[in-house]
Write an enzyme that holds these catalytic residues in place. Structure first.
Site, short mmCIF file in Angstrom:
data_model
loop_
_atom_site.label_atom_id
_atom_site.label_comp_id
_atom_site.label_asym_id
_atom_site.label_seq_id
_atom_site.Cartn_x
_atom_site.Cartn_y
_atom_site.Cartn_z
N ASP A 101 16.44 19.21 -31.16
CA ASP A 101 17.37 19.45 -32.68
C ASP A 101 15.95 19.33 -33.69
O ASP A 101 15.33 18.43 -33.70
CB ASP A 101 18.37 18.42 -32.65
CG ASP A 101 19.85 19.08 -32.72
OD1 ASP A 101 20.06 20.36 -32.45
OD2 ASP A 101 20.52 18.65 -33.10
N ASP A 203 19.36 22.26 -37.22
CA ASP A 203 20.72 21.81 -37.70
C ASP A 203 21.07 22.50 -38.99
O ASP A 203 20.16 22.49 -39.98
CB ASP A 203 20.58 20.39 -37.98
CG ASP A 203 21.93 19.73 -38.33
OD1 ASP A 203 22.88 19.80 -37.55
OD2 ASP A 203 21.94 19.02 -39.13
N GLU A 266 21.86 26.88 -36.21
CA GLU A 266 23.33 26.42 -36.38
C GLU A 266 23.70 26.99 -37.76
O GLU A 266 23.56 26.82 -38.77
CB GLU A 266 23.38 24.95 -36.29
CG GLU A 266 24.91 24.75 -36.29
CD GLU A 266 25.11 23.22 -36.87
OE1 GLU A 266 26.22 22.76 -36.60
OE2 GLU A 266 24.26 22.76 -37.42
N HIS A 327 29.04 19.61 -29.72
CA HIS A 327 29.27 18.17 -30.07
C HIS A 327 30.03 17.97 -31.29
O HIS A 327 30.65 16.79 -31.61
CB HIS A 327 27.90 17.50 -30.41
CG HIS A 327 27.09 17.88 -31.28
ND1 HIS A 327 26.61 19.24 -31.24
CD2 HIS A 327 26.82 17.27 -32.55
CE1 HIS A 327 25.78 19.42 -32.34
NE2 HIS A 327 26.14 18.32 -33.12
N ASP A 328 30.60 19.22 -31.80
CA ASP A 328 31.39 19.04 -33.09
C ASP A 328 32.75 19.41 -32.81
O ASP A 328 33.51 19.30 -33.76
CB ASP A 328 30.64 19.94 -34.25
CG ASP A 328 29.25 19.12 -34.79
OD1 ASP A 328 29.09 17.91 -34.92
OD2 ASP A 328 28.58 19.80 -35.28
#
Length: 536
Positions: A101, A203, A266, A327-328
């Site tokens: 990330d 991100d 993302e 993960h969100d």
């Protein structure tokens, strides 16, 4: 340069690991790098090509690693730099790529850069972050809202100005209009690329540039009560500014200084805005993440339209990608149901483009209900009671039926699912009809049939709960028929072609079955159809 090697990400399968929850090696209840190394043989046996790690950098953990206090280190919670180097070496020895990330939009408020920036108004790093005077009548500079609740502006008593934070107040946004900030982050990229990683997932890449005039965002006329309060305004001026594409082009040039690397973005944006992040072949992200399947109505016609719109909008030469979980967002098995999770797996691994798996989805892990006294997610703490918590999709990987599901010898940092004693890797690997074995069979078939990787996507007209399409290319044609409903259905032979047989069923019990006339599908069943010579 060999194009297949350079573009390995086009035919690869990505697997996201949330490091806190994958494998604990030292008995502190939190996953770590040595734990990931221990489980690399599992990932190799699953058949994936690349492991993407959520942040492992030094952090106060206000947002569990997305608040970085040092960009070129490893947080002691996860191990050491030697551990990381060993991970990269071992992964590569096992044929696995490593993706990190990159969190360039903001830092921790404990980062040395921010400590300097807030020290005084004339500090050389003041302009590394976004500082503004309040309005003349008092209050923050504008109406921008934090994704995690409340104003996106935090007042600093020491210097008498507000700083901007799109997320937590402990996550001040960097000023990407400052060339020094860009240069510093590009050097961070070079540091990790020099250590041998194979690329970055960037991100919130669409947040990087803000409106230069800091105009108020307009109200959202379609806001629905019960949704997160930040959705009351549209992010017209605080995200997705035209200049962000210049930044991404610069990031891409850094990536291209190294061979065989990938830049993934993302981006939670509507399709017509998402596709701009591809740029051209050398200026954009190779893979702006396509999250359409995370929020769509789970119906054949809705999904059919999403695929058609995406395929039709892709720029020339752009490569598609698909995501079912991360993960969100709530776990796919809970969003669509346990039975349809198998159909979703077949969809993900047979669509044109690069698929990304989220750890645990291959064993059907469910969204875990988190008791109020066990909530760890700052989003849920700031905006309680409307179901925005992300803890439920971040619970520990379920490896076996031992204490703490084989994840740790201690109490895990988040509670385990109630079903972990039977829904785990060890048990499901031994069950030849399990969802884990389905994932392995799908991945193996994808490797065997080149048309599932590089073949064209050709929709086939269908009605009701049936989603039907062909993949045509080297090796011939395969047909995918997915029943997104609970009732049995029949598909006419004119839709699938004559002389076909079932190469794989989501129930793992019809392989080699010849289809005579119509294709009969059970409720919640998907099949891949081809000719026996193709699978041989």
């Amino acid at each position: 340069m060999d194009q297949d090697e350079q573009n390995w990400w086009r035919h690869g399968i990505f697997y996201q690991v949330y490091p806190r929850s994958f494998q604990d090696s030292n008995g502190d209840g939190v996953g770590d790098i040595k734990g990931i190394i221990r489980r690399l043989p599992y990932l190799k046996s699953l058949g994936v090509d690349a492991v993407w790690l959520s942040p492992i950098f030094p952090s106060p953990m206000a947002d569990f690693g997305y608040d970085i206090s040092e960009h070129t280190g490893i947080d002691p919670l996860f191990g050491t730099m030697d551990d990381f180097d060993a991970l990269v070496i071992t992964a590569h020895e096992n044929g696995l790529k490593v993706i990190l990330d990159l969190v360039p939009n903001h830092t921790s408020d404990q980062h040395p850069w921010f400590a300097e920036s807030r020290f005084s108004r004339d500090n050389p790093k003041r302009d590394w972050y976004i500082w503004r005077d309040g309005r003349s009548e008092g209050g923050p500079p504008n109406n921008w809202l934090s994704e995690f609740g409340g104003s996106a502006w935090e007042y600093d008593d020491a210097t008498g100005q507000f700083y901007y934070h799109a997320f937590l107040a402990q996550q001040p946004d960097l000023n990407w209009r400052n060339p020094a900030v860009r240069s510093a982050i590009y050097d961070v990229m070079r540091f990790w690329l020099g250590k041998g990683i194979d690329g970055f997932r960037v991100d919130v890449i669409w947040h990087l540039i803000k409106d230069e005039a800091f105009r108020n965002n307009p109200p959202n006329p379609h806001f629905v009560e019960g949704r997160p309060p930040n959705e009351k305004i549209l992010t017209q001026y605080s995200t997705d500014q035209p200049e962000v594409h210049d930044v991404i082009a610069e990031m891409r040039r850094v990536i291209d200084e190294f061979d065989h690397r990938v830049l993934i973005g993302e981006i939670y944006l509507p399709l017509h805005r998402l596709i701009a992040y591809y740029g051209n072949d050398l200026a954009g992200a190779q893979m702006p993440f396509n999250f359409a399947l995370l929020s769509t109505l789970w119906s054949a016609r809705s999904i059919e339209k999403i695929i058609a719109d995406y395929e039709g909008a892709l720029p020339a030469g752009a490569w598609p990608n698909w995501v079912l979980g991360n993960h969100d967002r709530p776990r796919v098995a809970s969003r669509v149901g346990k039975e349809q999770a198998r159909v979703a797996a077949m969809l993900l691994l047979t669509l044109r483009g690069t698929p990304t798996l989220y750890y645990g989805d291959e064993i059907g892990m469910q969204q875990v209900a988190i008791a109020p006294d066990q909530v760890r997610d700052p989003f849920e703490k700031n905006v309680p009671g409307i179901g925005v918590g992300r803890d439920g999709c971040r619970t520990p990987m379920q490896w076996d039926a031992t204490v703490s599901a084989g994840f740790s010898t201690a109490r895990p940092w988040l509670p385990l699912a109630d079903d972990h004693t039977h829904e785990n890797v060890t048990n499901l690997d031994a069950d030849v009809c399990s969802i884990l074995c389905l994932y392995k069979a799908l991945i193996a078939l994808r490797r065997k049939l080149p048309q599932l990787v590089t073949g064209a996507y050709r929709p086939v007209a269908a009605q009701g709960d049936i989603l039907l399409y062909r993949r045509q290319g080297e090796g011939g044609t395969v047909v995918i028929a997915l029943n997104l409903g609970p009732e049995p259905v029949s598909v006419a032979s004119s839709s699938i072609g004559f002389g076909r047989e079932i190469l794989l069923s989501t129930f793992l019990d019809r392989e080699g079955e010849a289809v005579q006339g119509a294709l009969d599908l059970r409720g919640n069943e998907g099949v891949i159809l081809g000719r026996s010579a193709q699978a041989g």
